[in-house]
Design an enzyme around this catalytic site. Structure first.
Site, PDB file in Angstrom:
ATOM      1  N   TYR A 129       0.883  -1.169   0.000  1.00  0.00           N
ATOM      2  CA  TYR A 129       0.000   0.000   0.000  1.00  0.00           C
ATOM      3  C   TYR A 129       0.911   1.206   0.000  1.00  0.00           C
ATOM      4  CZ  TYR A 129      -4.399  -2.405   1.194  1.00  0.00           C
ATOM      5  OH  TYR A 129      -5.529  -3.183   1.184  1.00  0.00           O
ATOM      6  N   ASP A 157      -6.952  -0.417  -5.403  1.00  0.00           N
ATOM      7  CA  ASP A 157      -8.404  -0.213  -5.263  1.00  0.00           C
ATOM      8  C   ASP A 157      -8.787   0.315  -3.881  1.00  0.00           C
ATOM      9  OD1 ASP A 157      -7.982  -2.475  -3.729  1.00  0.00           O
ATOM     10  OD2 ASP A 157      -9.188  -3.814  -4.981  1.00  0.00           O
ATOM     11  N   HIS A 242     -11.309  -6.794  -4.398  1.00  0.00           N
ATOM     12  CA  HIS A 242     -10.891  -6.773  -2.991  1.00  0.00           C
ATOM     13  C   HIS A 242     -11.832  -7.619  -2.114  1.00  0.00           C
ATOM     14  CE1 HIS A 242      -7.934  -4.158  -0.619  1.00  0.00           C
ATOM     15  NE2 HIS A 242      -8.504  -4.856   0.331  1.00  0.00           N
TER      16      HIS A 242
HETATM   17  C1  LIG Z   1      -9.775 -10.041   5.926  1.00  0.00           C
HETATM   18  C2  LIG Z   1      -9.261  -9.553   4.600  1.00  0.00           C
HETATM   19  C3  LIG Z   1      -8.191  -8.674   4.573  1.00  0.00           C
HETATM   20  C4  LIG Z   1      -7.679  -8.229   3.355  1.00  0.00           C
HETATM   21  N1  LIG Z   1      -6.575  -7.422   3.362  1.00  0.00           N
HETATM   22  C5  LIG Z   1      -6.035  -7.048   2.175  1.00  0.00           C
HETATM   23  C6  LIG Z   1      -4.837  -6.275   2.155  1.00  0.00           C
HETATM   24  O1  LIG Z   1      -4.279  -5.920   3.197  1.00  0.00           O
HETATM   25  N2  LIG Z   1      -4.327  -5.934   0.949  1.00  0.00           N
HETATM   26  C7  LIG Z   1      -4.917  -6.321  -0.232  1.00  0.00           C
HETATM   27  O2  LIG Z   1      -4.411  -6.006  -1.306  1.00  0.00           O
HETATM   28  N3  LIG Z   1      -6.045  -7.055  -0.233  1.00  0.00           N
HETATM   29  C8  LIG Z   1      -6.603  -7.441   0.929  1.00  0.00           C
HETATM   30  N4  LIG Z   1      -7.742  -8.207   0.921  1.00  0.00           N
HETATM   31  C9  LIG Z   1      -8.313  -8.661  -0.361  1.00  0.00           C
HETATM   32  C10 LIG Z   1      -7.703 -10.014  -0.804  1.00  0.00           C
HETATM   33  O3  LIG Z   1      -6.388  -9.853  -1.250  1.00  0.00           O
HETATM   34  C11 LIG Z   1      -8.479 -10.640  -1.964  1.00  0.00           C
HETATM   35  O4  LIG Z   1      -8.620  -9.694  -3.003  1.00  0.00           O
HETATM   36  C12 LIG Z   1      -9.859 -11.175  -1.580  1.00  0.00           C
HETATM   37  O5  LIG Z   1      -9.865 -11.685  -0.254  1.00  0.00           O
HETATM   38  C13 LIG Z   1     -10.283 -12.273  -2.547  1.00  0.00           C
HETATM   39  O6  LIG Z   1     -11.559 -12.706  -2.265  1.00  0.00           O
HETATM   40  P1  LIG Z   1     -11.905 -14.050  -1.420  1.00  0.00           P
HETATM   41  O7  LIG Z   1     -11.713 -13.704   0.017  1.00  0.00           O
HETATM   42  O8  LIG Z   1     -13.316 -14.317  -1.790  1.00  0.00           O
HETATM   43  O9  LIG Z   1     -10.955 -15.143  -1.895  1.00  0.00           O
HETATM   44  C14 LIG Z   1      -8.276  -8.650   2.138  1.00  0.00           C
HETATM   45  C15 LIG Z   1      -9.368  -9.525   2.182  1.00  0.00           C
HETATM   46  C16 LIG Z   1      -9.848  -9.999   3.387  1.00  0.00           C
HETATM   47  C17 LIG Z   1     -11.009 -10.957   3.387  1.00  0.00           C
END
Ligand SMILES: Cc1cc2nc3c(=O)[nH]c(=O)nc-3n(C[C@H](O)[C@H](O)[C@H](O)COP(=O)(O)O)c2cc1C
Length: 345
Positions: A129, A157, A242
């Site tokens: 980030y 995003d 995301h």
């Molecule tokens: C609890 C949680 C925390 C997340 N934190 C980040 C993050 O710090 N950075 C990021 O790029 N995406 C983050 N994401 C998005 C994930 O990288 C990913 O795009 C997403 O979880 C994919 O969907 P799924 O949970 O259905 O597999 C997060 C998602 C979740 C569920």
């Protein structure tokens, strides 16, 4: 009894976790329309299996930006793993390595990027980030380079945080004490927030200028932005909303994938995430042109239930399901998986 699919891990993780932390992992933004669509969109895509192909040898291995992996299934960057399990991201890295996958470690981790690299038994990419200042971002990139991370995944995003209503209702701050985003020790949350809204394509050009590591952009949902990403010298794109946690009603990754694959036309690798829960979901994404998929929440479920072995098992369940789906559709290797395998309904 051992779980036989990732949904059984979801049930067990929910039983085990603090319900407020559970909501942080499980939730999306606003009405969670996009979060639900991430899964239901896969159900609308049907497979066109070929028969009478020798599938006695079936191989799910591939490479991602040149790094060999046992499966086209990678660990998505997710924040705050210590909320699931005390070892946090270090256990996740061990589970990913044991399964022969690759982990994308998050900037907002609860273990330092160096500790994760030390614990890891497999390849790592670093999710960045760009906050709060370029100096701090540059130092994170330098640290990731020195610790042996093989790529920078810039998440694009999050110009502002989505409205996560479960977290508001629960009244939690992120991170909830005692958890700490250790990569940012000493930086106040308000200071982090200020920089988000100002990030533009110029910052991507700047990032390109300060590192020789390959750069991927995560959170692209349109062909227009995919073309801009290519102009800025990226090696990969992650088509992602995301996990439905940012713009509610945004298109899903699987829905946006075809236009992005078409626009990119082989000039960089294209990945997708959001809603992958079955091997057939992986197969559909690959058929529509993804090099590999990322898995978010199911990894956290495995971590919460059984630490590193839980993460490993979740990945192995998905890999085994993918292999079976390949056999049942006449694809002995991933090279056999192409657009003709899916029918969009
Ligand atoms: C609890 C949680 C925390 C997340 N934190 C980040 C993050 O710090 N950075 C990021 O790029 N995406 C983050 N994401 C998005 C994930 O990288 C990913 O795009 C997403 O979880 C994919 O969907 P799924 O949970 O259905 O597999 C997060 C998602 C979740 C569920």
């Amino acid at each position: 009894v051992e779980p036989i699919n990732v949904y059984e891990y979801e049930v067990l993780a929910k039983e085990r976790m603090n319900p407020v932390y559970w909501d942080f992992f499980a939730g999306g933004s606003d009405d969670e329309v996009t979060m639900r669509a991430n899964q239901t969109d896969f159900a609308r895509i049907h497979l066109r299996p070929r028969v009478l192909v020798d599938v006695s040898q079936c191989d799910t291995s591939t490479s991602v930006l040149g790094t060999p992996v046992n499966m086209p299934i990678l660990v998505a960057p997710t924040a705050l793993h210590c909320m699931a399990q005390p070892e946090g991201e270090c256990a996740t890295a061990q589970g990913a390595g044991a399964a022969g996958s690759l982990m994308i470690a998050a900037t907002d981790a609860t273990r330092s990027l160096e500790d994760i690299a030390q614990a890891a038994t497999g390849p790592l990419w670093f999710q960045l980030y760009l906050y709060p200042t370029r100096e701090i971002a540059a130092s994170l990139v330098r640290r990731a380079e020195e610790a042996g991370y093989r790529a920078i995944v810039l998440t694009v995003d999050l110009p502002a945080l989505g409205k996560r209503e479960r977290d508001r209702r629960n009244g939690i701050t992120i991170p909830p004490p005692p958890f700490v985003e250790v990569n940012f020790a000493g930086i106040k949350a308000e200071d982090k927030g200020h920089a988000w809204k100002t990030i533009t394509w110029q910052d991507v050009a700047w990032l390109r200028s300060i590192t020789s590591l390959p750069i991927m952009l995560k959170g692209i949902l349109t062909a227009e932005d995919a073309l801009l990403a290519l102009e800025h010298g990226v090696s990969g794109i992650v088509v992602s909303n995301h996990g439905g946690r940012q713009l509610d009603s945004a298109v899903t990754g699987i829905e946006a994938l075809p236009e992005i694959v078409e626009a990119v036309a082989g000039r960089c690798e294209v990945y997708m995430d959001g809603g992958i829960r079955r091997g057939t979901d992986v197969l559909k994404a690959l058929a529509l042109g993804a090099r590999a998929v990322l898995v978010g929440r199911p990894i956290l479920w495995g971590l919460a239930v059984n630490g590193a072995p839980g993460v490993q098992h979740v990945l192995e369940i998905l890999r085994a399901e993918l292999e079976l789906a390949m056999k049942l559709s006449g694809c002995p290797t991933l090279a056999h998986v192409n657009r003709s395998l899916v029918k969009l309904t």
